[in-house]
Every structure is written in C-alpha cells, then in structure tokens.
Design an enzyme around this catalytic site. Structure first.
Site, PDB file in Angstrom:
ATOM      1  N   LEU A  82      -1.869   7.267 -12.302  1.00 26.70           N
ATOM      2  CA  LEU A  82      -2.251   5.873 -12.185  1.00 26.70           C
ATOM      3  C   LEU A  82      -1.010   5.190 -11.654  1.00 26.70           C
ATOM      4  O   LEU A  82       0.065   5.277 -12.256  1.00 26.70           O
ATOM      5  CB  LEU A  82      -2.668   5.308 -13.551  1.00 26.70           C
ATOM      6  CG  LEU A  82      -3.316   3.931 -13.582  1.00 26.70           C
ATOM      7  CD1 LEU A  82      -4.567   3.881 -12.710  1.00 26.70           C
ATOM      8  CD2 LEU A  82      -3.684   3.548 -15.008  1.00 26.70           C
ATOM      9  N   ASP A  83      -1.135   4.558 -10.501  1.00 25.22           N
ATOM     10  CA  ASP A  83       0.029   3.967  -9.846  1.00 25.22           C
ATOM     11  C   ASP A  83       0.808   3.056 -10.782  1.00 25.22           C
ATOM     12  O   ASP A  83       0.242   2.445 -11.683  1.00 25.22           O
ATOM     13  CB  ASP A  83      -0.407   3.157  -8.622  1.00 25.22           C
ATOM     14  CG  ASP A  83      -1.022   4.018  -7.538  1.00 25.22           C
ATOM     15  OD1 ASP A  83      -0.608   5.184  -7.415  1.00 25.22           O
ATOM     16  OD2 ASP A  83      -1.904   3.517  -6.828  1.00 25.22           O
ATOM     17  N   ARG A  84       2.084   2.937 -10.526  1.00 21.61           N
ATOM     18  CA  ARG A  84       2.975   2.101 -11.331  1.00 21.61           C
ATOM     19  C   ARG A  84       2.473   0.666 -11.401  1.00 21.61           C
ATOM     20  O   ARG A  84       2.576   0.009 -12.427  1.00 21.61           O
ATOM     21  CB  ARG A  84       4.388   2.167 -10.730  1.00 21.61           C
ATOM     22  CG  ARG A  84       5.438   1.412 -11.497  1.00 21.61           C
ATOM     23  CD  ARG A  84       6.838   1.733 -10.933  1.00 21.61           C
ATOM     24  NE  ARG A  84       7.834   0.900 -11.570  1.00 21.61           N
ATOM     25  CZ  ARG A  84       8.404  -0.153 -10.999  1.00 21.61           C
ATOM     26  NH1 ARG A  84       8.101  -0.492  -9.751  1.00 21.61           N
ATOM     27  NH2 ARG A  84       9.289  -0.880 -11.654  1.00 21.61           N
ATOM     28  N   SER A 136      -0.611  -0.297 -11.278  1.00 24.54           N
ATOM     29  CA  SER A 136      -1.962  -0.350 -11.827  1.00 24.54           C
ATOM     30  C   SER A 136      -1.883  -0.233 -13.334  1.00 24.54           C
ATOM     31  O   SER A 136      -0.906   0.256 -13.887  1.00 24.54           O
ATOM     32  CB  SER A 136      -2.814   0.783 -11.251  1.00 24.54           C
ATOM     33  OG  SER A 136      -2.933   0.642  -9.855  1.00 24.54           O
TER      34      SER A 136
END
Length: 182
Positions: free
Chosen positions: A45-47, A49
């Site tokens: 999960l992207d930083r 997000s």
C-alpha cells in the site's frame, strides 16, 4: 497433529507509513506500529495511501491475496478532485488503457464522504474545485493503479483509503491500530 497457528494481522495503515519494517531514511514504517515477529505484508500500500494492509506469516495466504491470477477484490474509498460525470465513471467500469495495458473493469460508485479519521496533513483543498468520494473495487494490483485510473479520467486522487481486501475490512480498526485474526 501439532500444526502451528497462522498469524493474520489487519492493520489500518496511516498516511506516510511505508509498508516495510525498515527504512534507511528514517521514515515511519510498520515497526513503529506492530511488534509481532515473523510476519510480512501481503501486498503493498503506497506510502501516501491509507487503510487496510494484511500482514501474515502464511506464505500461501499472502500469495492468494496478491497473485494476479487469484483476482482477490479490493475496495478503495477515493477522494478525487472535481465531480466525475457518468461518462467518466463508465470509463472506469469498462476498463481503461493505461501505459502498462488495459485495466480490468472496476466496480465504481459515488459515495457520501465516509466517516474516517482526519488525515495529517490534510489534503490540499481548492475553494473553487469541489471533491467527490468514490468507491472503487478492482481485482488487479498494479503499481498506483487507482491513482492512475482517476488521473486518466481527469479527476486526480487527493486521498486514497483501502477499505477492503477479500472479506476483510478496516471496520472497527482505528487508524494506526491493528487487529489479530485467528
């Protein structure tokens, strides 16, 4: 049969936390929130997000959740700039041609602003441009896919929260907290 119990952790990841346990640059990581040995993130999960991240010590489960052929569905609550019209929403539902190929059709609906925690720092807001919340469900997990999809239809993502993976959700899990399953 003395089979070890698998660990499944549902973590509500805050904004600007990396989905790894170490970082050479001193940024916030999973170790700042979770002190359970021998578990690993099942996917990323992207930083920038927020929301549901599943951690486990079960490699088979991790593969089932992340392998593209398994098509595990994931639902995101996405705050976008502007107000997408029905044509833009239909484009998401049919699939889009991105640089890395066509996306599979997504389930998309406009939703009321969800009752979620405030983001720190807050999103940038412009008085003259409204925002819209969408619920987007996909079965793929390409790099920054949801953000690229909303940008493609002319409505950049301002905030992205993963609400659900498979049958697990962030319901009842405060941001920055986790729940142990099984």
């Amino acid at each position: 049969m003395n089979r070890k119990q698998r660990k499944i952790i549902l973590f509500n990841k805050p904004y600007l936390v990396l989905t790894q346990f170490t970082d050479q640059q001193g940024r916030a990581t999973l170790k700042d929130y979770i002190n359970i040995p021998n578990i690993y993130a099942a996917g990323r999960l992207d930083r920038d997000s927020e929301g549901l991240l599943i951690l486990t010590d079960d490699g088979k489960l991790a593969n089932q959740l992340t392998h593209p052929k398994k098509k595990t569905s994931k639902t995101y609550w996405v705050q976008v700039e502007g107000q997408p019209n029905e044509d833009a929403l239909q484009a998401l539902r049919k699939g889009l041609d991105l640089k890395d190929g066509r996306t599979l059709p997504a389930k998309v609906s406009v939703i009321d602003e969800p009752a979620v925690w405030p983001r720190t720092p807050p999103i940038r807001e412009r008085q003259s441009i409204p925002t819209t919340w969408l619920s987007i469900t996909i079965t793929e997990g390409r790099n920054r896919q949801v953000r690229r999809m909303t940008a493609h239809i002319g409505h950049p993502t301002l905030r992205l929260i993963r609400y659900r993976i498979g049958s697990w959700t962030i319901d009842g899990i405060e941001n920055g907290s986790y729940s142990v399953i099984e």
